[in-house]
Design an enzyme around this catalytic site. Structure first.
Site, mmCIF file in Angstrom:
data_model
loop_
_atom_site.group_PDB
_atom_site.id
_atom_site.type_symbol
_atom_site.label_atom_id
_atom_site.label_comp_id
_atom_site.label_asym_id
_atom_site.label_seq_id
_atom_site.Cartn_x
_atom_site.Cartn_y
_atom_site.Cartn_z
ATOM 1 N N TYR A 136 0.827 -1.210 0.000
ATOM 2 C CA TYR A 136 0.000 0.000 0.000
ATOM 3 C C TYR A 136 0.862 1.261 0.000
ATOM 4 O O TYR A 136 0.639 2.188 -0.784
ATOM 5 C CB TYR A 136 -0.938 0.008 1.207
ATOM 6 N N LYS A 140 1.130 4.082 -3.036
ATOM 7 C CA LYS A 140 0.746 5.490 -2.921
ATOM 8 C C LYS A 140 1.919 6.413 -3.269
ATOM 9 O O LYS A 140 1.717 7.520 -3.770
ATOM 10 C CB LYS A 140 0.199 5.771 -1.519
#
Ligand SMILES: NC(=O)c1ccc[n+]([C@@H]2O[C@H](COP(=O)([O-])OP(=O)(O)OC[C@H]3O[C@@H](n4cnc5c(N)ncnc54)[C@H](O)[C@@H]3O)[C@@H](O)[C@H]2O)c1
Length: 248
Positions: A155, A159
């Site tokens: 994750y 990002k």
């Protein structure tokens, strides 16, 4: 109203942050396309309550044919695409794990949605934006990669990639008067939590300068600015909206 008549697609619009975005854009006069792999009926109702035009499209942002169809249906209904908000993402339900236990299937899915999905949706709307002489792309990133966060490397890396992708698209698409920026929330109360020993890190982050939890509505003012003509000369930037956790 700052977005009167503008046609804006919001992906990941079925709930929480994307839903709050769709409603606020409608309040500013935009015609909203609520796009999601999930049903957007609730968002449609909330947008219609603002007396705004709304089109709901079911789309898997990782499937190129479906993203092209999303762009086609938007142009068919509204005649143009002024802005794309790439907000769909995978965060909810991720389980924090030690490095040796990270599931590579999950890794691939996180990157497929959070990074490839943004690329595909951006590519799908590009011809319409080019033809009409400009447009705006706003990508929901995250401030999480500025400080890192153990246990969810897929994750956090995805990002960071959103910001890199936004910058490179900004460089290429500026030629066509298309701006591309990243809106980076902090841990936001949204129902989306990462399971870390049952402690939801999305709302447990300490260290905010402003001492309260972040909520989806904290993001929408910056979104309106980035979608409006007031930000026409701003591109390739990441605006962190996290109450002062990461001072970027
Ligand atoms: N909640 C937080 O703390 C936080 C912090 C920083 C960034 N974000 C980002 O904000 C965005 C919205 O997250 P949220 O907190 O509202 O969580 P969420 O999980 O409720 O929202 C994600 C939305 O994306 C949709 N989606 C997932 N996969 C999809 C696909 N393949 N195709 C189309 N739609 C798909 C989901 O159905 C959902 O509506 C995400 O990009 C997330 O990474 C959230």
């Amino acid at each position: 109203m700052r977005l009167e008549g503008k046609v804006i697609i919001v992906t990941g619009a079925s709930r929480y942050i994307g839903q709050a975005m769709a409603v606020r854009l409608a309040q500013e006069g935009a015609k909203v396309v609520a796009a999601d792999i999930r049903d957007c009926a609730e968002t449609v109702e909330l947008v219609q309550a603002q007396s705004a035009d709304v089109l709901s499209i079911q789309v898997d942002v990782t499937d190129e044919a479906q993203t092209l169809e999303m762009a086609r249906k938007t142009v068919e209904r509204f005649g143009r695409i002024d802005c794309l908000v790439n907000n769909a993402g995978i965060y909810d339900g991720l389980i924090s794990k030690p490095i040796l236990d990270v599931d590579m299937e999950v890794w691939d899915q996180v990157f497929r949605v959070n990074v490839k999905g943004i690329f595909l949706c951006s590519r799908a709307v590009f011809p319409a934006m080019k033809e009409q002489g400009g447009g705006k792309i706003i990508n929901t990133g995250s401030a999480i990669w500025l400080s890192g966060s153990a246990g969810i490397p897929h994750y956090v890396a995805s990002k960071a990639a959103v910001t890199g992708l936004s910058r490179t698209l900004a460089k290429e698409l500026g030629l066509y008067n298309i701006t591309v920026n990243t809106l980076a929330p902090g841990g936001t109360r949204s129902g989306a939590v990462v399971n870390r020993d049952d402690a939801p890190i999305s709302i447990a982050q300490a260290g905010r300068a402003i001492d309260r939890l972040e909520v989806p509505d904290d993001l929408v003012g910056t979104l309106v600015f980035l979608a409006s003509d007031d930000s026409s000369f701003i591109t390739g930037q990441m605006i962190v909206v996290d109450g002062g956790v990461s001072l970027h």
